[in-house]
Design a protein around this motif. Sequence first.
Motif, short mmCIF file in Angstrom:
data_model
loop_
_atom_site.label_atom_id
_atom_site.label_comp_id
_atom_site.label_asym_id
_atom_site.label_seq_id
_atom_site.Cartn_x
_atom_site.Cartn_y
_atom_site.Cartn_z
N PHE A 209 0.84 -1.20 0.00
CA PHE A 209 0.00 0.00 0.00
C PHE A 209 0.88 1.25 0.00
O PHE A 209 1.96 1.26 0.59
N VAL A 210 0.37 2.30 -0.63
CA VAL A 210 1.09 3.58 -0.67
C VAL A 210 0.14 4.68 -0.21
O VAL A 210 -0.75 5.11 -0.94
N ASN A 211 0.29 5.11 1.04
CA ASN A 211 -0.52 6.18 1.60
C ASN A 211 -2.02 5.94 1.41
O ASN A 211 -2.79 6.87 1.13
N ALA A 212 -2.44 4.68 1.55
CA ALA A 212 -3.86 4.36 1.49
C ALA A 212 -4.54 4.82 2.78
O ALA A 212 -3.89 5.03 3.81
N THR A 213 -5.85 4.95 2.75
CA THR A 213 -6.58 5.23 3.97
C THR A 213 -6.78 3.93 4.75
O THR A 213 -6.68 2.83 4.18
N ALA A 214 -7.08 4.07 6.03
CA ALA A 214 -7.35 2.88 6.84
C ALA A 214 -8.54 2.12 6.30
O ALA A 214 -8.57 0.87 6.32
N GLU A 215 -9.52 2.84 5.79
CA GLU A 215 -10.71 2.20 5.23
C GLU A 215 -10.36 1.38 3.99
O GLU A 215 -10.89 0.28 3.79
N GLU A 216 -9.47 1.89 3.17
CA GLU A 216 -9.06 1.16 1.97
C GLU A 216 -8.33 -0.12 2.33
O GLU A 216 -8.57 -1.19 1.75
#
Length: 213
Positions: free
Chosen positions: A60-67
Amino acid sequence: MTRVKICGVRSADMAEAASAAGADAIGLVFYNRSSRSVTALEAATVVRATPALVTTVGLFVNATAEEVARILDRCPLDCLQFHGGESAAFCRQFGRPYIKVISMRPEVDVQTELQEHSEARAVLFDAWRPDAPGGTGDTFAWGRLPALQRPWILAGGLTADNVGTAIAQVAPPAVDVSGGVESAPGEKDPIRMREFVHAVRKADKRKHEDAAA
């Protein structure tokens, strides 16, 4: 032995070929700007095709916690890899072991990054380019690496031609390859994967022989 992670796997066939080549882990990229990105559904298919003793890693690259949580709901990954500016608190909230990437920018404070992510299962050192978070095919000066007593992974421009030199020079516990085993962006080549793992094992043998001499 040096462990081998093959990143950017996009299909069940690629996963099976990576395993047959001798990979210890495969990486699935959840970053839609990458030519190697996969959806949650595609990743779940890959995970089902991956042998039980091969570790599956979601990148992951700077994804949100929801993602991240949405991916985990659909795809039972063994480990997470964070390639952006994620904090330790963010990385550890998902109940999975995690790998934190340290991009070797000219100004990076490696010791601060290591201290921040002391709970990471491993840290991964990768080349840096301002227009891409990774997977560039670039190497970096391995002499910049600190002496470490914790698990770490070397990435950045590795191929069957240079991974033996890397192992001889800095003895990484693990190496990570993506573009170096591809026939085209996002297309893993079974022959190149086998050649890469063979080069790693050859370097391991030489290292052990030198140690015993």
